[in-house]
Design an enzyme around this catalytic site. Structure first.
Site, PDB file in Angstrom:
ATOM      1  N   MET A  28      -2.577  11.836 -11.782  1.00 26.56           N
ATOM      2  CA  MET A  28      -2.683  12.903 -10.784  1.00 26.56           C
ATOM      3  C   MET A  28      -1.557  13.925 -11.019  1.00 26.56           C
ATOM      4  SD  MET A  28      -4.224  11.218  -7.379  1.00 26.56           S
ATOM      5  CE  MET A  28      -2.699  10.653  -6.660  1.00 26.56           C
ATOM      6  N   HIS A  35       4.453   7.669 -16.496  1.00 23.70           N
ATOM      7  CA  HIS A  35       3.238   8.183 -17.154  1.00 23.70           C
ATOM      8  C   HIS A  35       3.451   8.260 -18.667  1.00 23.70           C
ATOM      9  CE1 HIS A  35       2.810  10.187 -13.074  1.00 23.70           C
ATOM     10  NE2 HIS A  35       1.659   9.540 -13.191  1.00 23.70           N
ATOM     11  N   GLN A  59      -9.542  10.026  -2.792  1.00 26.55           N
ATOM     12  CA  GLN A  59      -8.742   8.817  -2.559  1.00 26.55           C
ATOM     13  C   GLN A  59      -7.645   9.026  -1.521  1.00 26.55           C
ATOM     14  OE1 GLN A  59      -7.552   8.850  -6.852  1.00 26.55           O
ATOM     15  NE2 GLN A  59      -5.622   8.052  -6.099  1.00 26.55           N
ATOM     16  N   GLY A 145      -0.613   1.875 -14.892  1.00 27.90           N
ATOM     17  CA  GLY A 145       0.723   1.331 -14.632  1.00 27.90           C
ATOM     18  C   GLY A 145       0.646   0.177 -13.648  1.00 27.90           C
ATOM     19  N   LEU A 182       9.650   4.269 -10.726  1.00 27.95           N
ATOM     20  CA  LEU A 182       9.341   5.694 -10.779  1.00 27.95           C
ATOM     21  C   LEU A 182       7.985   5.933 -10.129  1.00 27.95           C
ATOM     22  CD1 LEU A 182      10.495   6.837 -14.322  1.00 27.95           C
ATOM     23  CD2 LEU A 182      11.792   6.578 -12.224  1.00 27.95           C
ATOM     24  N   SER A 184       5.519   9.499  -8.416  1.00 28.46           N
ATOM     25  CA  SER A 184       5.498  10.946  -8.145  1.00 28.46           C
ATOM     26  C   SER A 184       6.027  11.244  -6.741  1.00 28.46           C
ATOM     27  CB  SER A 184       4.082  11.489  -8.308  1.00 28.46           C
ATOM     28  OG  SER A 184       3.635  11.219  -9.627  1.00 28.46           O
TER      29      SER A 184
HETATM   30  O1  PAF Z   1      -2.901   6.169 -10.215  1.00 26.06           O
HETATM   31  C1  PAF Z   1      -3.299   7.342 -10.102  1.00 26.06           C
HETATM   32  O2  PAF Z   1      -2.587   8.310 -10.417  1.00 26.06           O
HETATM   33  C2  PAF Z   1      -4.698   7.608  -9.558  1.00 26.06           C
HETATM   34  O3  PAF Z   1      -5.053   6.675  -8.610  1.00 26.06           O
HETATM   35  C3  PAF Z   1      -5.747   7.711 -10.666  1.00 26.06           C
HETATM   36  C4  PAF Z   1      -5.891   6.411 -11.422  1.00 26.06           C
HETATM   37  C5  PAF Z   1      -5.386   8.828 -11.645  1.00 26.06           C
HETATM   38  C6  PAF Z   1      -7.120   8.039 -10.059  1.00 26.06           C
HETATM   39  O4  PAF Z   1      -7.111   9.252  -9.391  1.00 26.06           O
END
Ligand code: PAF
Length: 269
Positions: A28, A35, A59, A145, A182, A184
């Site tokens: 995201m 990441h 979500q 992750g 870590l 976001s």
């Molecule tokens: O973990 C995330 O960043 C989100 O849940 C994902 C897997 C990108 C789905 O939107």
């Protein structure tokens, strides 16, 4: 890095000879070293690597932080360029969820409890967008992750139950020197909240040590968290998903929600 924004352009950019493999990291955005560890794992074992950046509205619940979720496309694309990613897919919500969109993926069992209970509909949104993105990107391997341990198991279950022709790789959580995982959302924390957040990995570590000598992991972790008044625990629980025993917790530091976990027992895969 080749940047594509439409489903058609993504499919065209990712078309490849059958013998070459594609690793895919869904994100995201607001990218951090966690990441980049996923990108590194994907790069190590695939010919091509694709990363998507999409803040998936499906979500987020009405009380969640969809509007204020950190977004920095320029910085993210620079990091992906530096990491040697081949394709960055930045879809737009109107194309992924057009008017009349009506198909959802509900993964039973593993989606219930913990994050599933705290954030109703969250895993339905995650599973649905992941299946859509997997169908568009067409990866051989996908990278997630372990900080989102329940999400890993939801996706693992979906891949198994829907016979998706791809492998899931779960990559270790990346932590700062003080143990804080870590994420976001760490960007939201004030200095004091960031300091208080250290109690979360400390509590999980204590829980893990307690479990190793036959005591209640969740109780031990709750005790540590109870001594940090600047954190408000939402849940601290032990769960067994697909053969993995996990101690997982969610806490609030101010208005920021943090999650973390530690694996207590794992069956070899
Ligand atoms: O973990 C995330 O960043 C989100 O849940 C994902 C897997 C990108 C789905 O939107």
């Amino acid at each position: 890095v080749k940047v594509v924004r439409t489903i058609g352009d993504a499919r065209a950019a990712l078309a490849r000879p059958t013998e070459s493999t594609l690793g895919y990291v869904p994100t995201m955005g607001a990218l951090h070293r966690g990441h980049l560890a996923l990108v590194e794992a994907a790069t190590a074992e695939n010919d091509l690597v694709a990363v998507s950046i999409f803040v998936n509205p499906a979500q987020f619940g009405p009380e969640d932080d969809l509007e204020r979720y950190p977004r920095d496309e320029t910085r993210d694309l620079r990091l992906l360029e530096e990491a040697g990613v081949d394709v960055a897919f930045l879809p737009v919500a109107d194309e992924l969820y057009p008017a009349g969109f009506a198909t959802w993926v509900d993964v039973g069992g593993v989606s219930e409890g913990l994050e599933g209970a705290a954030r109703p509909g969250h895993f339905r949104g995650v599973a649905t967008v992941c299946l859509k993105l997997f169908n568009i990107v067409g990866p051989d391997r996908v990278y997630f992750g372990r900080k989102d341990a329940q999400q890993v198991e939801v996706i693992r279950t979906m891949i198994r139950d829907l016979d998706l022709p791809l492998e899931l790789r779960a990559v270790e959580t990346v932590r700062d020197a003080d143990g804080v995982a870590l994420g976001s959302r760490n960007a939201y924390l004030s200095g004091e909240e960031r300091e208080a957040a250290r109690a979360l990995p400390r509590a999980l570590g204590e829980g893990s040590r307690a479990h190793a000598v036959g005591f209640d992991a969740a109780a031990a972790a709750r005790e540590v968290l109870g001594a940090e008044p600047r954190l408000r625990p939402e849940y601290v629980e032990v769960a067994r998903w697909n053969g993995t025993l996990v101690l997982a917790a969610a806490v609030r530091a101010g208005s920021t929600r943090l999650i973390d976990n530690v694996i207590l027992e794992e069956e070899p895969r």
